[in-house]
Design a protein around this motif. Structure first.
Motif, short mmCIF file in Angstrom:
data_model
loop_
_atom_site.label_atom_id
_atom_site.label_comp_id
_atom_site.label_asym_id
_atom_site.label_seq_id
_atom_site.Cartn_x
_atom_site.Cartn_y
_atom_site.Cartn_z
N THR A 1 36.61 36.06 22.27
CA THR A 1 36.08 35.26 21.16
C THR A 1 36.52 33.80 21.29
O THR A 1 35.70 32.89 21.19
CB THR A 1 36.53 35.84 19.81
OG1 THR A 1 36.03 37.17 19.70
CG2 THR A 1 36.02 35.00 18.65
N TYR A 2 37.81 33.58 21.55
CA TYR A 2 38.31 32.21 21.71
C TYR A 2 37.67 31.54 22.92
O TYR A 2 37.30 30.36 22.88
CB TYR A 2 39.83 32.19 21.88
CG TYR A 2 40.60 32.52 20.62
CD1 TYR A 2 40.26 31.96 19.40
CD2 TYR A 2 41.69 33.39 20.66
CE1 TYR A 2 40.97 32.25 18.25
CE2 TYR A 2 42.41 33.68 19.52
CZ TYR A 2 42.05 33.12 18.32
OH TYR A 2 42.76 33.40 17.19
N LEU A 3 37.55 32.29 24.00
CA LEU A 3 36.97 31.75 25.22
C LEU A 3 35.51 31.35 24.99
O LEU A 3 35.08 30.26 25.37
CB LEU A 3 37.09 32.78 26.34
CG LEU A 3 36.66 32.38 27.73
CD1 LEU A 3 37.35 31.10 28.19
CD2 LEU A 3 36.97 33.51 28.70
N LEU A 4 34.76 32.22 24.34
CA LEU A 4 33.36 31.91 24.05
C LEU A 4 33.25 30.74 23.07
O LEU A 4 32.33 29.93 23.17
CB LEU A 4 32.63 33.14 23.52
CG LEU A 4 32.34 34.20 24.57
CD1 LEU A 4 31.79 35.47 23.93
CD2 LEU A 4 31.37 33.69 25.63
N ASP A 5 34.17 30.66 22.10
CA ASP A 5 34.19 29.51 21.19
C ASP A 5 34.29 28.21 22.00
O ASP A 5 33.55 27.25 21.75
CB ASP A 5 35.37 29.58 20.22
CG ASP A 5 35.22 30.63 19.13
OD1 ASP A 5 34.09 31.14 18.93
OD2 ASP A 5 36.23 30.94 18.48
N ASP A 6 35.22 28.19 22.95
CA ASP A 6 35.43 26.99 23.77
C ASP A 6 34.22 26.69 24.66
O ASP A 6 33.81 25.54 24.78
CB ASP A 6 36.70 27.14 24.62
CG ASP A 6 37.97 27.17 23.79
OD1 ASP A 6 37.93 26.77 22.60
OD2 ASP A 6 39.01 27.60 24.33
N LEU A 7 33.65 27.73 25.27
CA LEU A 7 32.48 27.54 26.12
C LEU A 7 31.27 27.10 25.30
O LEU A 7 30.46 26.27 25.74
CB LEU A 7 32.16 28.82 26.90
CG LEU A 7 33.16 29.19 28.00
CD1 LEU A 7 32.94 30.62 28.47
CD2 LEU A 7 33.07 28.21 29.16
N GLU A 8 31.15 27.63 24.10
CA GLU A 8 30.04 27.26 23.22
C GLU A 8 30.21 25.81 22.74
O GLU A 8 29.24 25.04 22.72
CB GLU A 8 29.97 28.22 22.03
CG GLU A 8 28.68 28.15 21.25
CD GLU A 8 28.56 29.30 20.27
OE1 GLU A 8 27.44 29.82 20.14
OE2 GLU A 8 29.56 29.67 19.62
N SER A 9 31.44 25.43 22.41
CA SER A 9 31.71 24.04 22.00
C SER A 9 31.38 23.05 23.10
O SER A 9 30.98 21.92 22.85
CB SER A 9 33.18 23.87 21.59
OG SER A 9 33.45 24.60 20.43
N ALA A 10 31.56 23.49 24.35
CA ALA A 10 31.24 22.64 25.50
C ALA A 10 29.75 22.64 25.81
O ALA A 10 29.31 21.95 26.73
CB ALA A 10 32.03 23.10 26.72
N GLY A 11 28.97 23.44 25.08
CA GLY A 11 27.53 23.48 25.28
C GLY A 11 27.09 24.31 26.48
O GLY A 11 25.97 24.15 26.97
N LEU A 12 27.96 25.22 26.96
CA LEU A 12 27.66 26.00 28.16
C LEU A 12 27.07 27.38 27.87
O LEU A 12 26.33 27.91 28.69
CB LEU A 12 28.91 26.13 29.03
CG LEU A 12 29.55 24.81 29.46
CD1 LEU A 12 30.85 25.06 30.21
CD2 LEU A 12 28.58 24.01 30.32
#
Length: 193
Positions: free
Chosen positions: A69-80
């Motif tokens: 969840t945290y990893l996807l949050d970070d990847l989503e925030s980066a627009g990836l």
């Protein structure tokens, strides 16, 4: 006990040197990806459509679902990546690459291939193919590994990395249980390394 005349003739020295060189090159390539190597693995798995839901992706990669969840949050925030509701199950979230994530994944794969080729540069093309095949055979023939133990070790590493990046202590469920006073610790299989 005999010692090799030259360290280069020692298998451990050679494997260690090659691995350190390889990891240094890979780390440089994925350094800008949220989550580093694990973030790249998520992008690659999402790009190949290996797991439809966020939970399936976590299970596929052997990552604790909270860490995912945290990893996807970070990847989503980066627009990836983007998470969308699953039309078949509104409680589930489907993970997919954004156009920027797809382009980033292609660029990363090209850079990773270049880093790999740098490590293999002293070999001719046919030697590289032979080495890859022989290493794959060795890996397949290695002592059997308990996949549950490997997953637990990976989850503990992920939890520690995410906690460190967010300034939190790792969740107890992501790491091996702490034995209670007066109770023996349950036996666990030996580490594969």
């Amino acid at each position: 006990m005999t010692t090799p005349e030259r360290p280069e003739s020692d298998l451990g020295w050679a494997l260690g040197t090659v691995m350190r060189t390889y990891l240094r090159g890979i780390d440089e390539v994925v350094a800008g990806v949220p989550g580093g190597p694990r973030g790249y693995q998520v992008l690659a798995a999402a790009g190949r459509g290996e797991a439809a839901s966020q939970l399936a992706l976590a299970q596929h990669l052997g990552v604790d679902r909270t860490v995912m969840t945290y990893l996807l949050d970070d990847l989503e925030s980066a627009g990836l990546v983007e998470r969308r509701p699953d039309p078949a199950d509104r409680r589930a979230r489907r993970v997919g690459l954004t156009p920027e994530g797809g382009a980033r994944l292609c660029a990363l794969e090209r850079e990773l291939r270049r880093a790999e080729e740098t490590v293999l540069a002293p070999l001719a093309e046919e030697e590289r193919a032979s080495l890859r095949e022989m290493l794959a055979r060795i890996a397949r023939g290695a002592a059997p590994v308990d996949p549950c133990q490997v997953a637990q070790e990976m989850q503990a590493q992920d939890a520690a990395a995410v906690s460190a990046s967010r300034g939190r202590a790792p969740r107890r469920s992501a790491v091996a249980p702490t034995p209670q006073p007066g109770r023996p610790r349950a036996a666990t299989p030996a580490s594969p390394r």
